[in-house]
Structure formats: C-alpha cells, structure tokens
Design an enzyme around this catalytic site. Structure first.
Site, PDB file in Angstrom:
ATOM      1  N   GLU A   1       0.880  -1.170   0.000  1.00 54.33           N
ATOM      2  CA  GLU A   1       0.000   0.000   0.000  1.00 54.33           C
ATOM      3  C   GLU A   1       0.917   1.218   0.000  1.00 54.33           C
ATOM      4  O   GLU A   1       1.432   1.618   1.039  1.00 54.33           O
ATOM      5  CB  GLU A   1      -0.885  -0.008   1.258  1.00 54.33           C
ATOM      6  CG  GLU A   1      -1.864  -1.184   1.320  1.00 54.33           C
ATOM      7  CD  GLU A   1      -3.073  -1.003   0.417  1.00 54.33           C
ATOM      8  OE1 GLU A   1      -3.385   0.150   0.052  1.00 54.33           O
ATOM      9  OE2 GLU A   1      -3.705  -2.006   0.073  1.00 54.33           O
TER      10      GLU A   1
ATOM     11  N   CYS B   1      -2.103   9.583   2.640  1.00 59.41           N
ATOM     12  CA  CYS B   1      -1.617   9.002   1.380  1.00 59.41           C
ATOM     13  C   CYS B   1      -2.558   9.287   0.229  1.00 59.41           C
ATOM     14  O   CYS B   1      -2.121   9.449  -0.901  1.00 59.41           O
ATOM     15  CB  CYS B   1      -1.444   7.503   1.537  1.00 59.41           C
ATOM     16  SG  CYS B   1      -2.942   6.688   2.098  1.00 59.41           S
TER      17      CYS B   1
END
Ligand code: NAD
Length: 456
Positions: free
Chosen positions: A210, A244
C-alpha cells in the site's frame, strides 16, 4: 530489541496448533481487539495528539471509529467468507464437484507508517485475524507515542505467540524482513516498498504493498464549485495533508480557477479560523525534517494562500501555490503535507494525457456534473481508487477494494478484499469413483477426434 527469532518460532508453533483455523477463535479475538480498543480509547487519543496533535474528533473519525466499524463488519461476515465455497464445474469434469477452500497463510508481518499510526497498523490486522493468521506488527518509529501504546495494548490483551508488536526503526524492520513470514502487508513509501518486496522475494513471500504517490484532483467548469472547494480542502488538509490519498495537486478548468481558489480560501477560514495555528482541530507536521522538506517545496512557487510555518511548533499552514512548472519538485515528489499546487487546463483530454504521462496514482478525484466526462476519465486513467465529486471517502467503504496500482502499490484490502489478501484460496476438484472415462489415459491417439470435439 525483541528476540525476533523467538517470536517467529513461537508464532510458528501457535499457528501449527490449529487454533486460528477455528472461526469461533477468530471471532473471539476480534471481540477482544474491539474491547481493547474501546477500553484504551483515551490513551490512543492522547498518543495521536502527542504525535500529530490530532484533535479527538479527527482521531476518532479517521483512526479509532473506522477500525471499530471494520471489526464489526468482519465479525459479521467472516463465517460466510471462511466457508469452503462450491463453484461451477466444467462439463468435461462432470460428475466431479469443484470447491474453493480459503485458508490462512500463517504468520503475517504488518509494517505501518506514521501518518495514521493507529489505523494503518490495526486495520490490516483485522483481516489478518479474520483470515486466521498470526501477526507481527511493526509500527513507525516516527509516531513514537502511538507505537508505544500499540506495544502496550497488544502486550496486555494478546498472547505474543499469536499477535505481537515490534517497535523500532529501520533496523527492526530489516531484522523482521530477514525472517520468513508467510505474508507481508506493507504500508509506506514506494521507495521502501521496493526494498520490502526485494526482501520478500528471497522467501517467495506474497506481498500487499500500500504505497503513495501524487494523486490528482480535477475540477471541471460544470462542477458545483463551492461544494467542490469544500470537499477538496477537507480531504487535503485533514491530518495537515499527511494522508496518502489526499489530493496532491489540483487541475482546474481555467474559467473557474479564481472562483475555486476563492471558495477554498473561504472554507479554510471557516474550518480553521483566520489563524490556523490557533485552531484546536488543525494537526501538526510529524517532525522537523518533514517540515523543512515542505518549506523547501515552496521555493520557486507563488503562494496564493497560507504559507506560514514554524519549525519550533511544527505548524504548517494550509497552503495553496501556483506558477510552478511541471518539473518543479512540488509537482514531482509526493507532497504529503498541507501544500496544494493549483494548475489550470483547457480541455479534459489535456489533463488525462498529463496524468497518464506520470506514474499511476493511488487516488484520483474528479469534480464534474457531466457523466460523460466521468466516464472518459474512468476509462482512460489507471489509478488505485478514488471518487467522483468527493475526496477520500472511498477509503471508508468496506465494499470497495482499497489499494494502488503500478507505482502506488499492488494488492488491496478492506472488507472482503482484506480477507482475501490474507488468505490462500485452495481450489479443489472432488471426483467420484462412479465413472471413469477411458479417453484420458494413454495411448491417446484413438481419441484425438473425440478430444477435438470436446475441447474446441
Ligand atoms: P516509509 O516507507 O518511510 O516507512 C514505512 C515503514 O517502513 C516504517 O515502519 C519504517 O520503519 C519502515 N522502513 C523504513 N525504511 C525501511 C527500510 N529501509 N527497510 C525496511 N523497513 C523500512 O513511509 P512513511 O514515511 O512512514 O509514510 C509515508 C509514505 O507512506 C507516503 O509515501 C504515503 O503515501 C505512504 N502511505 C500509503 C498509505 C496507503 O494506504 N497506500 C497510507 C499511508 C501512507
């Protein structure tokens, strides 16, 4: 540092005992986790405040509440997901039956970053438990307070042979990666992601990565500008931009650029007041090094909103910048802080080409009232996931896979996708002794004509 080899040996034995294969055991552990989070809510909130000055509301929304909701969702569904599933059988295999058996990988390693230090350590653990794995969590060395709370909490509620936390920096991470895990779930930067994948390759351990990147936010002239502005700044400046999937840069149709910038300014003042340094709900930058990196990104740009920062208090104001070339560092590296570059465009095709000329982003946000434009963007740009007419909230759906593609990662999690990320799906064909067709056995040549009819 903890005795890593000892932990691995203990987890291997725990997994081999078969306890985690029982769905009732997994559900019980999820219950313990929920109880532990609830009982320690205050220390988690305090740690998040100490690390990033997250307000209790923001911390509950983005770190604790979302994880509790996840636990509830998994507890509800795990029995169904864990069950062997009968699937169709091709006619040439009849009367056999076909089955998929989900099974846990074994020992999972979860490596987490500092920006949502509770959520991103615990959210992957929930599917890891649900799928029947043991786990080691390695939180970030930069969010020290939350890492300590995690170590303490798991130490008190869980057997370390089942789940444990290893704190420490790069060295701790490297020692863990030197061992053989059966699954590695990494959240962090693309640079470290490459290292993790390299280490995993030595043991042929499957990875979910991720990662991050530059997530575009595109605003067309037909969008509701005020509402778009509000949703963009809320997504960008939550956690002071250290998200993010935050919009990394803004591409807006030139005809509505001034209106959008004006509206963003208005909403920012409503959210954080005239002086965001005094706002009780505006977080801080994780450390001085990051703050200095961010202030460096302002050089050579024109600041059109905000721009104040203070290395002593780690405050960095919500900031809008413009007049930078696409080759400027602010348009090259992931910003990961409260700076939003504003670019303009004439046609959506131009933006599509620009985004496609760069590494594939983790998220993409498009604001438009024209379904045709939305369709074109979905069809032509590859990105991890995102929203039309909103930011960030796709992250909170257990029905959507969450993950990157290309430079922004591989694999996904959340809901069923998380269960699958921590499971091996064993495909089994069950035949009977009732019939036995001769044409599958040598010598085959007699049956070639028949075979051509069957497999055509
Ligand atoms: P990072 O990659 O520097 O660190 C992440 C973890 O890896 C930490 O636990 C760290 O100790 C460990 N690590 C660092 N260097 C290592 C090395 N050489 N070998 C082994 N382990 C090492 O990331 P960060 O600064 O903590 O977080 C920021 C990045 O994470 C950004 O790129 C952001 O986009 C990304 N991110 C992605 C998601 C997502 O869900 N996709 C979520 C949050 C953050």
């Amino acid at each position: 540092m903890k005795d890593i080899k000892g932990i691995i040996a203990a987890q291997r034995a725990f997994f081999a005992s078969g306890k985690t294969r029982e769905v009732s055991f997994r559900r019980r552990q999820l219950g313990i986790l929920r109880h532990a989070v609830k009982e320690n809510e205050k220390s988690i909130l305090d740690a998040l405040y100490a690390d990033l000055r997250k307000s209790p509301y923001e911390a509950y929304l983005t770190e604790i509440g979302i994880v509790l909701e996840d636990i509830r969702f998994y507890m509800k569904n795990i029995r169904r997901w864990a069950r062997p599933k009968r699937v169709r059988t091709p006619y040439y295999h009849l009367p056999a039956t076909s089955w998929i058996y989900p099974e846990p990988y074994g020992k999972a390693l979860i490596i987490a970053p500092w920006n949502y230090p509770f959520n991103l350590a615990v959210a992957p653990l929930v599917p890891a438990i649900s799928a029947g794995n043991c786990a080691v969590i390695k939180p970030s060395e930069f969010s020290v307070n939350t890492s300590e709370v995690l170590a303490d909490l798991f130490g008190r509620y869980f057997d370390p042979a089942y789940i444990t936390v290893v704190t420490g920096g790069v060295e701790a991470s490297k020692s863990l990666l030197a061992e053989k895990f059966d699954k590695i779930f990494f959240t962090g930067s693309p640079t470290v992601g490459r290292i993790v994948m390299g280490e995993a390759a030595r043991h042929l351990t499957p990875v979910t990565l991720e990662l991050g990147g530059k997530s575009p936010c595109i605003v067309e002239k037909d969008a509701d500008i005020s509402l778009s502005a509000k949703r963009i700044v809320s997504g960008k400046f939550i956690n002071a931009g250290q998200t993010c999937i935050a919009p990394d840069y803004l591409a807006v149709h030139h005809s509505v650029r001034d209106q959008l910038v004006d509206e963003m300014g208005k909403h920012l003042r409503r959210f954080f007041g005239k002086n965001p340094a005094d706002s009780p709900v505006y977080p801080r930058i994780i450390n001085k090094k990051h703050l200095e990196r961010l202030s460096g990104l302002l050089e050579g740009t024109t600041v059109i909103f905000g721009g104040d920062h203070d290395p002593d208090t780690l405050f960095f104001s919500p900031t809008l910048v413009t007049d930078m070339a696409l080759s400027h560092p602010v348009m090259q590296e992931e910003i990961f802080g409260p700076i939003l570059p504003v670019l303009t465009f004439d046609t959506i095709a131009e933006v599509i080409d620009m985004v496609n000329s760069r590494p594939k982003p983790l998220a993409l946000y498009l604001f438009t009232s024209d379904p045709g434009k939305a369709k074109a963007v979905m069809k032509r740009i590859s990105f991890g996931g995102g929203c039309v007419n909103d930011t960030l909230i796709h992250f909170a759906s257990p029905f959507l896979p969450f993950g990157g593609v290309g430079n922004s990662g591989m694999g996904s999690y959340h809901g069923r996708y998380g269960f699958d990320a921590f499971s091996h799906h064993k495909g089994v064909l069950k035949n009977t002794f009732l019939i036995d067709f001769p044409f599958r056995y040598p010598p085959f040549f007699k049956y070639l004509r028949l075979l051509r009819k069957v497999l055509r």
